[in-house]
Design a protein around this motif. Structure first.
Motif, PDB file in Angstrom:
ATOM      1  N   ILE A 298     -86.208  35.283  44.142  1.00 34.27           N
ATOM      2  CA  ILE A 298     -87.399  34.784  43.454  1.00 34.27           C
ATOM      3  C   ILE A 298     -88.363  34.277  44.521  1.00 34.27           C
ATOM      4  N   VAL A 299     -89.484  34.956  44.667  1.00 34.37           N
ATOM      5  CA  VAL A 299     -90.512  34.545  45.624  1.00 34.37           C
ATOM      6  C   VAL A 299     -91.612  33.828  44.850  1.00 34.37           C
ATOM      7  N   ILE A 300     -91.706  32.528  45.040  1.00 37.58           N
ATOM      8  CA  ILE A 300     -92.765  31.748  44.393  1.00 37.58           C
ATOM      9  C   ILE A 300     -93.963  31.775  45.330  1.00 37.58           C
ATOM     10  N   ASP A 301     -94.825  32.716  45.074  1.00 34.95           N
ATOM     11  CA  ASP A 301     -95.940  33.018  45.966  1.00 34.95           C
ATOM     12  C   ASP A 301     -96.781  31.763  46.214  1.00 34.95           C
ATOM     13  N   GLY A 302     -97.007  31.458  47.509  1.00 34.37           N
ATOM     14  CA  GLY A 302     -97.926  30.394  47.873  1.00 34.37           C
ATOM     15  C   GLY A 302     -97.439  28.986  47.596  1.00 34.37           C
ATOM     16  N   MET A 303     -96.115  28.769  47.503  1.00 35.50           N
ATOM     17  CA  MET A 303     -95.615  27.423  47.221  1.00 35.50           C
ATOM     18  C   MET A 303     -95.539  26.610  48.507  1.00 35.50           C
ATOM     19  N   ARG A 304     -96.400  25.636  48.611  1.00 38.52           N
ATOM     20  CA  ARG A 304     -96.472  24.790  49.800  1.00 38.52           C
ATOM     21  C   ARG A 304     -95.267  23.853  49.845  1.00 38.52           C
ATOM     22  N   LYS A 305     -94.667  23.756  51.015  1.00 38.39           N
ATOM     23  CA  LYS A 305     -93.373  23.097  51.160  1.00 38.39           C
ATOM     24  C   LYS A 305     -93.395  21.631  50.717  1.00 38.39           C
TER      25      LYS A 305
ATOM     26  N   ASP B 237     -96.635  33.901  34.834  1.00 32.03           N
ATOM     27  CA  ASP B 237     -95.236  33.851  35.272  1.00 32.03           C
ATOM     28  C   ASP B 237     -94.271  34.057  34.114  1.00 32.03           C
ATOM     29  N   ARG B 238     -94.634  33.584  32.923  1.00 31.86           N
ATOM     30  CA  ARG B 238     -93.807  33.855  31.738  1.00 31.86           C
ATOM     31  C   ARG B 238     -93.671  35.356  31.527  1.00 31.86           C
ATOM     32  N   ASN B 239     -94.761  36.091  31.622  1.00 31.39           N
ATOM     33  CA  ASN B 239     -94.724  37.541  31.436  1.00 31.39           C
ATOM     34  C   ASN B 239     -93.914  38.230  32.531  1.00 31.39           C
ATOM     35  N   ILE B 240     -94.013  37.716  33.755  1.00 30.96           N
ATOM     36  CA  ILE B 240     -93.250  38.314  34.858  1.00 30.96           C
ATOM     37  C   ILE B 240     -91.759  38.115  34.642  1.00 30.96           C
TER      38      ILE B 240
ATOM     39  N   GLN C  62     -91.799  38.382  42.099  1.00 32.51           N
ATOM     40  CA  GLN C  62     -92.889  37.572  42.645  1.00 32.51           C
ATOM     41  C   GLN C  62     -93.545  36.782  41.524  1.00 32.51           C
ATOM     42  N   LEU C  63     -93.402  35.450  41.555  1.00 31.87           N
ATOM     43  CA  LEU C  63     -94.112  34.590  40.620  1.00 31.87           C
ATOM     44  C   LEU C  63     -95.463  34.231  41.236  1.00 31.87           C
ATOM     45  N   ILE C  64     -96.540  34.419  40.476  1.00 32.00           N
ATOM     46  CA  ILE C  64     -97.879  34.347  41.064  1.00 32.00           C
ATOM     47  C   ILE C  64     -98.690  33.130  40.616  1.00 32.00           C
ATOM     48  N   GLY C  65     -98.195  32.378  39.628  1.00 28.47           N
ATOM     49  CA  GLY C  65     -98.985  31.297  39.061  1.00 28.47           C
ATOM     50  C   GLY C  65     -99.329  30.203  40.052  1.00 28.47           C
ATOM     51  N   VAL C  66     -98.370  29.830  40.909  1.00 28.85           N
ATOM     52  CA  VAL C  66     -98.611  28.769  41.887  1.00 28.85           C
ATOM     53  C   VAL C  66     -99.705  29.187  42.860  1.00 28.85           C
ATOM     54  N   ASP C  67     -99.598  30.391  43.382  1.00 29.83           N
ATOM     55  CA  ASP C  67    -100.583  30.884  44.343  1.00 29.83           C
ATOM     56  C   ASP C  67    -101.968  30.969  43.720  1.00 29.83           C
ATOM     57  N   GLN C  68    -102.047  31.492  42.498  1.00 33.48           N
ATOM     58  CA  GLN C  68    -103.348  31.641  41.849  1.00 33.48           C
ATOM     59  C   GLN C  68    -103.973  30.285  41.534  1.00 33.48           C
ATOM     60  N   THR C  69    -103.155  29.308  41.211  1.00 35.03           N
ATOM     61  CA  THR C  69    -103.679  27.969  40.975  1.00 35.03           C
ATOM     62  C   THR C  69    -104.216  27.373  42.270  1.00 35.03           C
ATOM     63  N   GLY C  70    -103.487  27.559  43.372  1.00 35.81           N
ATOM     64  CA  GLY C  70    -103.955  27.062  44.659  1.00 35.81           C
ATOM     65  C   GLY C  70    -105.281  27.669  45.061  1.00 35.81           C
TER      66      GLY C  70
ATOM     67  N   TYR D 183    -104.206  19.139  44.038  1.00 34.29           N
ATOM     68  CA  TYR D 183    -104.489  18.620  42.710  1.00 34.29           C
ATOM     69  C   TYR D 183    -103.254  18.758  41.825  1.00 34.29           C
ATOM     70  N   ASP D 184    -103.271  18.040  40.692  1.00 32.15           N
ATOM     71  CA  ASP D 184    -102.103  18.010  39.813  1.00 32.15           C
ATOM     72  C   ASP D 184    -101.793  19.362  39.195  1.00 32.15           C
ATOM     73  N   GLU D 185    -102.822  20.194  38.995  1.00 31.38           N
ATOM     74  CA  GLU D 185    -102.580  21.517  38.404  1.00 31.38           C
ATOM     75  C   GLU D 185    -101.589  22.325  39.245  1.00 31.38           C
ATOM     76  N   TYR D 186    -101.670  22.166  40.553  1.00 30.61           N
ATOM     77  CA  TYR D 186    -100.776  22.904  41.457  1.00 30.61           C
ATOM     78  C   TYR D 186     -99.334  22.446  41.259  1.00 30.61           C
ATOM     79  N   LEU D 187     -99.113  21.148  41.153  1.00 32.83           N
ATOM     80  CA  LEU D 187     -97.761  20.626  40.922  1.00 32.83           C
ATOM     81  C   LEU D 187     -97.219  21.095  39.576  1.00 32.83           C
ATOM     82  N   ARG D 188     -98.064  21.143  38.575  1.00 29.84           N
ATOM     83  CA  ARG D 188     -97.602  21.592  37.256  1.00 29.84           C
ATOM     84  C   ARG D 188     -97.173  23.050  37.289  1.00 29.84           C
ATOM     85  N   LYS D 189     -97.832  23.877  38.117  1.00 28.58           N
ATOM     86  CA  LYS D 189     -97.426  25.274  38.218  1.00 28.58           C
ATOM     87  C   LYS D 189     -96.059  25.412  38.910  1.00 28.58           C
TER      88      LYS D 189
END
Length: 496
Positions: A233-240, A345-348, A367-375, A382-388
């Motif tokens: 599972i690659v969570i695209d763009g997830m900052r450490k 990400d639900r659809n993926i 590839q989950l894309i929601g985190v990257d697209q939110t960033g 911002y909080d939206e990124y943490l929620r993703k």
């Protein structure tokens, strides 16, 4: 869930012409110059003067195409602008005002608001935040205002000067008759800009990760594969560090019960298609040939893990967005990226379930894309990124439970990682600013050591050879990453 259509695949490639900084700069400069003089298009002399001026400024376009100025290097771009103002008199200030206006219209409204609203459903008011993200962004994309502004202003200034000069002379012969006065200053300026750029990059561009040279040879592939399956599972763009702050109990439980690589380094440049290509070939961009999201020559130049699995009579699938087709071709199960980010990400995950139920591959990469697209659309701080990230956690838990219910996790290794992090601004990534370089990476399963943490630096190019080892397939032809043996029970004689 819909696959990416042929139109979407082509549209994604066209968008990269405007998203990537290298092609954007010349496209934008030419477009602004022509638009500013749209009323002269019917005049033949206009086109001859435009072409002559363009020929004069072409070496400057080449220099700025060859040399990126990301991160702190962009601060050095204003010196050539000041120098040009000392050499030539400014004129047509409306041209430069038009360029600045169009740039911020394109980045803040067209891209940051209109485009993201139509593609992923962000608010029509997103521009209220996006302008700040464009000013902060530090990577060499079109959304890096501090790099793009001095570049396009200088190019327009010099081009406009020589256009006006040639227009006054009326012919090339008359223009070159006094080459000493007309061309010598430009020649000296071009030489100085090239030398300036070369010296800066030779001495200050020093943050690229070190590359390992030998092919993978730290351990031989076992005769019997340790695993039946591997799920990545690659969570695209997830900052450490943002992952550490997020409400992600399931992922953190997997990490605690498995093996974590706390200093897992991405590749350079840290762009999605580049990172995926390196992860699943085991080598660097200089070898696999994918050096940005703008892929000029389709397809990797070396073997991938999917090729290796075919040699062993096994099957792997990569579930991801259309960009990945440019490098991995038919091994990609494409998904459309044109959907609201709240359901992406639900659809993926639902598509991943379908692939496992119908195809039952030995390796699935999702590839989950929601985190990257939110960033990218709303920023990483911002909080939206943490929620993703929290959403990715819940969906991963659901998918793993679904696999367990069907007996697909009995002898399966689960790998969770990001392909790259994201920097402040428009979620920039590519040139390894703070937040981009090191990514979450951990393994979990019956073959993996429990409660183990490795603090030694490793690279994402170890993904492909580790997958080969776990699934009993030969290493890809150009794999240079070492197998992550510190995580393996078999290597440490810990088989229960």
């Amino acid at each position: 869930m819909k696959k990416a259509s042929s139109f979407e695949i082509v549209a994604a490639r066209c968008w990269n012409l405007l998203n990537e900084g290298k092609p954007f700069t010349p496209i934008f400069v030419v477009g602004v110059f022509l638009l500013f003089r749209i009323g002269h298009w019917t005049d033949v002399n206009f086109w001859s003067s435009t072409l002559a001026g363009f020929i004069c400024v072409l070496p400057l376009f080449v220099i700025y195409y060859l040399y990126d100025f990301p991160l702190f290097l962009r601060n050095y771009l204003w010196l050539p602008v000041v120098a040009s103002l000392l050499v030539w008199d400014p004129e047509n200030l409306l041209l430069y005002a038009l360029a600045l206006g169009l740039f911020f219209f394109f980045t803040v409204y067209f891209w940051g608001t209109f485009y993201y609203h139509l593609r992923i459903g962000t608010s029509w008011w997103n521009f209220k935040r996006f302008w700040k993200l464009v000013l902060k962004n530090s990577d060499s994309t079109s959304g890096n205002a501090q790099e793009q502004m001095p570049k396009f202003l200088l190019l327009l200034f010099v081009w406009n000067h020589y256009y006006s000069l040639f227009d006054g002379f009326g012919s090339w012969d008359a223009f070159t008759a006094d080459a000493y006065e007309n061309l010598l200053p430009l020649t000296i300026f071009i030489a100085c800009l090239w030398l300036y750029s070369y010296i800066l990059h030779a001495n200050l561009f020093d943050w690229k990760p070190k590359e390992t040279s030998p092919l993978t040879n730290n351990v031989t592939v076992p005769d019997k594969a340790p695993n039946e399956k591997v799920i990545v599972i690659v969570i695209d763009g997830m900052r450490k560090e943002r992952f550490e702050e997020a409400d992600a109990p399931f992922l953190k439980k997997l990490r605690a019960e498995g093996t974590e690589y706390s200093q897992m380094e991405t590749v350079y440049p840290a762009r999605t298609v580049v990172c995926f290509s390196s992860m699943f070939t085991g080598t660097y961009p200089r070898e696999h040939g994918i050096k940005s999201n703008m892929v000029w020559s389709l397809g990797i130049k070396v073997e991938s893990i999917f090729d290796s699995l075919r040699k062993a009579g096994k099957k792997g699938r990569l579930l991801g967005i259309a960009h990945l087709i440019d490098s991995m071709g038919d091994d990609v199960e494409s998904v459309t990226a044109v959907m609201h980010n709240d359901v992406a990400d639900r659809n993926i995950i639902e598509r991943a379930k379908l692939i496992m139920a119908e195809q039952n591959p030995d390796l699935l990469v999702a590839q989950l894309i929601g985190v990257d697209q939110t960033g990218h659309s709303q920023g990483v701080l911002y909080d939206e990124y943490l929620r993703k990230i929290a959403e990715a956690d819940r969906l991963t838990e659901e998918f793993v439970n679904w696999l367990e219910e069907r007996g697909m996790m009995r002898n399966t290794t689960l790998i969770i990682c990001a392909d790259h992090g994201q920097a402040d601004g428009i979620g920039g990534h590519g040139h390894l600013d703070e937040g981009e370089r090191y990514v979450p990476f951990f393994l979990h399963g019956p073959s993996i050591r429990q409660g183990h943490r490795i603090d030694e630096k490793h690279s994402l190019i170890s993904m492909a050879p580790t997958l080969s080892y776990l699934l009993g397939a030969p290493y890809p032809s150009h794999s240079r990453g070492p197998v992550l043996t510190d995580a393996l029970k078999l290597h440490h004689n810990e088989v229960s």
